[in-house]
Design a protein around this motif. Structure first.
Motif, short mmCIF file in Angstrom:
data_model
loop_
_atom_site.label_atom_id
_atom_site.label_comp_id
_atom_site.label_asym_id
_atom_site.label_seq_id
_atom_site.Cartn_x
_atom_site.Cartn_y
_atom_site.Cartn_z
N LEU A 62 -31.41 19.47 -20.25
CA LEU A 62 -32.93 20.71 -20.71
C LEU A 62 -32.44 21.72 -20.28
O LEU A 62 -33.33 22.60 -21.02
CB LEU A 62 -33.33 20.08 -18.72
CG LEU A 62 -33.95 18.25 -18.31
CD1 LEU A 62 -34.82 18.74 -17.80
CD2 LEU A 62 -35.42 19.15 -19.61
N ARG A 63 -31.27 22.90 -20.43
CA ARG A 63 -31.36 24.03 -20.17
C ARG A 63 -30.20 23.45 -21.86
O ARG A 63 -30.82 24.97 -22.89
CB ARG A 63 -29.78 24.22 -19.68
CG ARG A 63 -29.98 24.55 -17.64
CD ARG A 63 -27.99 24.91 -17.56
NE ARG A 63 -27.67 24.12 -17.42
CZ ARG A 63 -27.33 23.33 -17.02
NH1 ARG A 63 -28.04 23.66 -15.21
NH2 ARG A 63 -26.46 22.89 -16.33
N LEU A 64 -30.11 22.93 -22.24
CA LEU A 64 -30.32 22.86 -23.57
C LEU A 64 -31.61 23.18 -24.77
O LEU A 64 -31.91 23.54 -26.03
CB LEU A 64 -29.11 22.28 -24.47
CG LEU A 64 -27.27 22.03 -24.10
CD1 LEU A 64 -27.05 20.79 -24.16
CD2 LEU A 64 -27.23 23.44 -25.15
N PRO A 81 -34.77 23.05 -23.45
CA PRO A 81 -36.81 22.85 -21.87
C PRO A 81 -37.36 21.95 -22.27
O PRO A 81 -38.09 21.29 -21.30
CB PRO A 81 -36.61 24.52 -22.45
CG PRO A 81 -35.38 24.81 -22.79
CD PRO A 81 -35.08 24.12 -23.61
N ARG A 101 -29.96 17.54 -16.02
CA ARG A 101 -30.44 19.04 -15.78
C ARG A 101 -29.79 19.83 -16.79
O ARG A 101 -30.09 20.63 -18.12
CB ARG A 101 -29.68 19.97 -14.57
CG ARG A 101 -30.87 19.21 -13.70
CD ARG A 101 -30.02 20.36 -12.43
NE ARG A 101 -31.06 19.68 -10.81
CZ ARG A 101 -30.51 19.43 -10.15
NH1 ARG A 101 -29.33 18.26 -10.36
NH2 ARG A 101 -31.79 18.63 -9.37
N SER A 102 -28.50 19.93 -17.36
CA SER A 102 -27.90 20.04 -19.10
C SER A 102 -28.31 19.80 -19.78
O SER A 102 -28.47 20.35 -20.67
CB SER A 102 -26.23 19.07 -18.96
OG SER A 102 -25.42 19.56 -18.08
N ASP A 154 -36.63 14.98 -18.78
CA ASP A 154 -37.39 15.89 -17.71
C ASP A 154 -38.19 14.83 -16.64
O ASP A 154 -37.12 14.10 -15.17
CB ASP A 154 -38.47 16.43 -18.42
CG ASP A 154 -38.71 17.80 -17.61
OD1 ASP A 154 -38.24 18.06 -16.63
OD2 ASP A 154 -39.00 18.03 -18.18
N TRP A 165 -26.24 14.48 -23.82
CA TRP A 165 -26.56 14.68 -21.59
C TRP A 165 -27.10 14.12 -21.09
O TRP A 165 -26.49 13.05 -20.48
CB TRP A 165 -26.22 16.39 -21.45
CG TRP A 165 -25.54 17.04 -21.73
CD1 TRP A 165 -25.62 17.88 -22.44
CD2 TRP A 165 -24.19 16.90 -20.80
NE1 TRP A 165 -24.27 18.68 -22.33
CE2 TRP A 165 -22.95 18.04 -20.88
CE3 TRP A 165 -24.16 16.18 -19.67
CZ2 TRP A 165 -22.35 18.07 -20.35
CZ3 TRP A 165 -22.54 16.50 -19.18
CH2 TRP A 165 -21.67 17.58 -19.17
N ALA A 205 -28.28 17.77 -26.23
CA ALA A 205 -28.88 17.72 -25.19
C ALA A 205 -28.95 16.00 -25.19
O ALA A 205 -29.26 15.43 -24.24
CB ALA A 205 -30.15 17.76 -25.69
N ALA A 235 -28.30 22.30 -30.68
CA ALA A 235 -28.30 22.31 -29.10
C ALA A 235 -29.36 20.81 -28.54
O ALA A 235 -28.58 20.53 -27.71
CB ALA A 235 -29.61 23.21 -28.61
N TYR A 239 -37.28 18.60 -23.49
CA TYR A 239 -36.70 17.49 -24.14
C TYR A 239 -37.45 16.67 -22.38
O TYR A 239 -37.26 16.32 -21.17
CB TYR A 239 -35.30 17.32 -23.97
CG TYR A 239 -35.19 16.27 -23.91
CD1 TYR A 239 -35.46 14.78 -24.67
CD2 TYR A 239 -32.82 16.00 -24.02
CE1 TYR A 239 -34.81 14.07 -24.75
CE2 TYR A 239 -33.21 14.65 -24.30
CZ TYR A 239 -33.29 13.98 -24.09
OH TYR A 239 -33.18 12.70 -25.09
N CYS A 297 -26.40 16.19 -15.26
CA CYS A 297 -26.22 15.33 -16.71
C CYS A 297 -27.93 15.87 -17.57
O CYS A 297 -28.22 16.22 -18.28
CB CYS A 297 -26.14 13.91 -17.12
SG CYS A 297 -24.36 14.28 -16.39
#
Length: 386
Positions: free
Chosen positions: A77-79, A81, A74-75, A87, A53, A50, A46, A83, A72
């Motif tokens: 950060l979804r993987l 959080p 946001r993708s 941010d 992305w 990240a 993951a 990171y 990108c």
């Protein structure tokens, strides 16, 4: 009816309980030990996704594609959080896209968790400055300067905020610090001229104003602007490898196989004097089909060879269809879009001159050397578009 009662001695019962407890603990330990590698592998995967992305988002930022960049980040950060860089980059992308409120929300969250994050502090200062809150902006830039006292952009913006609070002498100090690192920074020169004018020192003000006007006239420098990338490195997105992931290459044996014959690539150097011929030059050309680059080869006293990539590992020689029918002695080549037409052009160096071929709307390469004004005598070897 007879009842049978089994009585265990206390000592035997204690041993049985301990035995069962030991089995339970062993089962728990083995379950966790078996699951840990899988969990770690999923987490590592993951984080790697990240990071990819985040890197794609950075590429979009460099093209001023801020909306795509935000998606990108946001993708990423979804993987992952936690990171931090994703941010910060999301906040910078929001700011670059003129979404100051959203950017401030993201970056303030970063600063609460990481009070010394210079990128977040710097951009928060820019946001406050955009809204005329010079005292608040000055606090952010001062925090940056506590960790990076020589950053010329932080010094300039701090001086700018002090100037707008009528603190002219301190503003002069920080403008001068900017000029130590960037002697021709016209924004700092203009700021100094204004600060000295406010202090009723017209002679000093004129010294800096003259230098400012000279640089503006000669177009040797540009003022610090509001476009992404013009406000210094701390206002740009970050590309770092987080501690949570390590891209360590595994030792994998590599074996290359010659598949030239299977791809349809047949090219022979027809040099009449191979010992004197410096070729064959070659170029890779992306002509509107990403992921399928074409190949271009030069020859000696023979037409160049253009191989079109048809996909699936197959190439086709379409030189004649593209207009490459005249023999020439080519040494080096370069591909570029010199007129921003969206069509590739090929520059070829020869022992006597440079030739420039442009892809016409009709789909043929046309020699436009004379029209482009390229008349320098050779010999030439390598060349490049800059």
């Amino acid at each position: 009816m007879q009842t049978i009662t089994c009585v265990f001695p206390r000592r035997a019962a204690s041993r049985l309980i301990l035995f069962l407890a030991g089995i339970l603990l062993a089962w728990i330990f083995l379950t966790k030990a078996w699951a840990a590698p899988r969990t770690a592998a999923r987490t590592d995967s993951a984080w790697k996704q990240a990071v990819r992305w985040n890197n794609v988002g950075i590429a979009h930022m460099n093209r001023n594609e801020y909306k795509l960049a935000r998606a990108c980040f946001r993708s990423a950060l979804r993987l992952a959080p936690g990171y931090l860089d994703a941010d910060v980059n999301l906040g910078i992308a929001q700011f670059a896209g003129n979404h100051d409120t959203a950017a401030a929300g993201v970056l303030q969250k970063v600063v609460r968790a990481h009070p010394a994050d210079l990128h977040a502090l710097f951009v928060l200062g820019l946001i406050e400055q955009n809204h005329g809150k010079f005292a608040a902006a000055a606090r952010y830039f001062h925090a940056v300067l506590e960790h990076a006292p020589r950053d010329p952009y932080a010094n300039y913006f701090y001086g700018f905020d002090l100037f707008h609070q009528n603190q002219f002498l301190p503003a002069i100090l920080y403008y001068r610090r900017t000029l130590r690192a960037m002697p021709d920074n016209i924004s700092a020169l203009f700021g100094l001229a204004n600060a000295y004018r406010q202090l009723n020192q017209p002679r000093l003000a004129m010294v800096y104003m003259r230098r400012f006007l000279e640089l503006r006239k000669d177009k040797l420098n540009q003022p610090i602007g509001v476009i992404y990338g013009e406000q210094g490195p701390l206002a740009k997105v970050i590309r770092r490898l987080p501690r949570e992931v390590s891209f360590v290459a595994h030792s994998v044996p590599v074996h290359y196989v010659n598949v030239t014959a299977q791809t349809g690539l047949y090219f022979k150097n027809l040099a009449q004097h191979p010992s004197r011929f410096a070729g064959s030059g070659a170029c890779v050309i992306d002509e509107g089909h990403p992921g399928r680059p074409d190949l271009f080869f030069l020859n000696d006293h023979a037409p160049p060879a253009y191989f079109q990539n048809g996909g699936h590992g197959q190439f086709k020689n379409i030189s004649a269809r593209l207009g490459f029918t005249q023999p020439l002695t080519g040494l080096g080549c370069a591909v570029g879009d010199f007129d921003n037409s969206g069509r590739p052009s090929i520059a070829i160096s020869t022992p006597r001159r440079i030739l420039l071929f442009q892809l016409s709307p009709a789909g043929k390469y046309v020699n436009i050397t004379a029209r482009a004004g390229i008349a320098a005598p050779g010999p030439f070897l390598g060349l490049a578009f800059i």
